[in-house]
Motif scaffolding. Structure first.
Motif, short mmCIF file in Angstrom:
data_model
loop_
_atom_site.label_atom_id
_atom_site.label_comp_id
_atom_site.label_asym_id
_atom_site.label_seq_id
_atom_site.Cartn_x
_atom_site.Cartn_y
_atom_site.Cartn_z
N LYS A 190 76.35 19.25 18.61
CA LYS A 190 77.10 19.76 17.47
C LYS A 190 76.58 20.86 17.11
CE LYS A 190 80.22 18.69 13.72
NZ LYS A 190 80.62 17.71 12.84
N GLU A 191 75.35 20.73 16.80
CA GLU A 191 74.37 21.84 16.14
C GLU A 191 74.32 22.86 16.99
OE1 GLU A 191 72.22 23.25 13.00
OE2 GLU A 191 73.26 21.27 13.02
N HIS A 192 73.85 22.72 18.39
CA HIS A 192 73.92 23.75 19.39
C HIS A 192 75.24 24.64 19.32
CE1 HIS A 192 73.00 25.11 23.75
NE2 HIS A 192 72.81 26.02 22.88
N TYR A 193 76.29 24.03 19.35
CA TYR A 193 77.63 25.10 19.35
C TYR A 193 78.14 25.40 18.10
CZ TYR A 193 77.66 23.18 24.31
OH TYR A 193 77.42 22.47 25.46
N PHE A 194 77.78 24.53 17.11
CA PHE A 194 78.40 25.15 15.74
C PHE A 194 77.40 25.31 14.61
CE2 PHE A 194 81.57 22.33 17.78
CZ PHE A 194 82.62 23.15 17.94
N LYS A 201 64.29 7.76 21.32
CA LYS A 201 65.47 6.86 21.08
C LYS A 201 66.28 7.61 19.90
CE LYS A 201 64.24 2.38 22.76
NZ LYS A 201 65.56 2.23 23.42
N ILE A 202 65.66 7.98 18.90
CA ILE A 202 66.48 8.75 17.93
C ILE A 202 67.02 9.99 18.58
CG2 ILE A 202 65.92 9.94 15.91
CD1 ILE A 202 63.58 7.91 15.07
N LEU A 203 66.23 10.68 19.20
CA LEU A 203 66.96 12.09 19.66
C LEU A 203 68.12 11.67 20.64
CD1 LEU A 203 63.69 14.20 20.33
CD2 LEU A 203 65.42 14.38 18.42
N TYR A 243 72.22 12.75 20.17
CA TYR A 243 72.52 13.73 20.99
C TYR A 243 73.81 14.26 20.75
CZ TYR A 243 72.45 16.31 25.41
OH TYR A 243 72.36 17.22 26.24
N PRO A 244 74.86 13.79 20.27
CA PRO A 244 76.12 14.25 19.77
C PRO A 244 75.69 15.29 18.62
CG PRO A 244 76.43 12.02 20.18
CD PRO A 244 74.90 12.04 20.33
N GLU A 291 63.38 15.04 30.79
CA GLU A 291 63.56 16.33 31.07
C GLU A 291 65.10 16.98 30.51
OE1 GLU A 291 62.18 20.18 32.31
OE2 GLU A 291 61.14 18.25 32.42
N LYS A 292 65.95 16.35 30.69
CA LYS A 292 67.28 16.71 30.32
C LYS A 292 67.44 17.08 28.76
CE LYS A 292 70.16 14.66 33.87
NZ LYS A 292 71.05 13.67 34.32
N LEU A 293 66.68 16.25 28.30
CA LEU A 293 66.60 16.38 26.53
C LEU A 293 65.98 17.46 26.28
CD1 LEU A 293 67.46 15.13 23.73
CD2 LEU A 293 65.70 13.62 23.94
N TYR A 294 64.70 17.51 26.89
CA TYR A 294 63.77 18.61 26.80
C TYR A 294 64.63 20.06 26.74
CZ TYR A 294 60.07 22.12 26.99
OH TYR A 294 59.43 23.27 26.77
N ARG A 295 65.21 20.21 27.96
CA ARG A 295 66.22 21.23 28.34
C ARG A 295 66.97 21.76 27.29
NH1 ARG A 295 65.64 23.91 33.16
NH2 ARG A 295 67.77 24.32 33.11
N ARG A 296 67.87 20.70 26.76
CA ARG A 296 68.75 20.82 25.83
C ARG A 296 68.21 21.43 24.51
NH1 ARG A 296 73.59 22.14 25.01
NH2 ARG A 296 74.48 20.46 26.46
N LEU A 297 66.97 20.84 24.05
CA LEU A 297 66.08 21.28 22.80
C LEU A 297 65.69 22.74 23.14
CD1 LEU A 297 64.32 18.20 21.99
CD2 LEU A 297 66.19 18.99 20.75
N LYS A 298 65.27 23.20 24.43
CA LYS A 298 64.91 24.49 24.68
C LYS A 298 66.04 25.55 24.31
CE LYS A 298 62.77 25.85 28.52
NZ LYS A 298 62.22 25.85 29.79
#
Length: 135
Positions: free
Chosen positions: A52-56, A41-43, A47-48, A84-91
């Motif tokens: 943001k961390e991923h792109y910037f 739930k926290i992750l 998610y935004p 699975e979608k969250l895991y893939r984003r973290l990967k």
């Protein structure tokens, strides 16, 4: 993001006892009934921030960060069932920011959330959303 009808990835990480105890003090922990459920739930809530961390975000250059700087604090195995979608984003974040591990990322976001709760108390959600919308 629609989190329903997802497959789940069982993810293992080490957390220190202090962080787990802080998570258990959060009101929503009683609703989910598990560390795994609340961390997901926290992750999802963050998610935004993750995007943001991923792109910037700056590259971490594979620097290992201790689970806790105090080596006396006990560490515990933790299993999280990530959609699975969250895991893939973290990967992808792990790969693109050159982090040491996905577990390190998860601990980073959990600590960010716990700091938010400490700073704003019961108004953490409203204040996070307000600052997020300005960024």
């Amino acid at each position: 993001m629609n989190w329903t009808k997802n497959k789940y990835h069982e993810f293992h990480l080490i957390m220190d006892e202090e962080m787990k105890d802080e998570i258990k003090q959060i009101k929503q922990f009683r609703e989910t009934g598990s560390i795994s459920g609340l961390i997901v739930k926290i992750l999802q809530f963050l998610y935004p921030k993750i995007e943001k961390e991923h792109y910037f975000g700056k590259e971490w250059m594979y620097r290992y960060k201790f689970v806790n700087d105090n080596l006396e604090v006990p560490r515990e195995n933790t299993h999280i069932y990530l959609p699975e979608k969250l895991y893939r984003r973290l990967k992808l974040l792990h790969q693109d920011l050159n982090t040491y591990s996905i577990a390190q990322l998860i601990r980073f976001f959990i600590q960010f959330f716990l700091d938010l709760v400490k700073l704003y108390g019961n108004n953490w959600k409203k204040n996070f959303l307000r600052t997020r919308d300005r960024a």
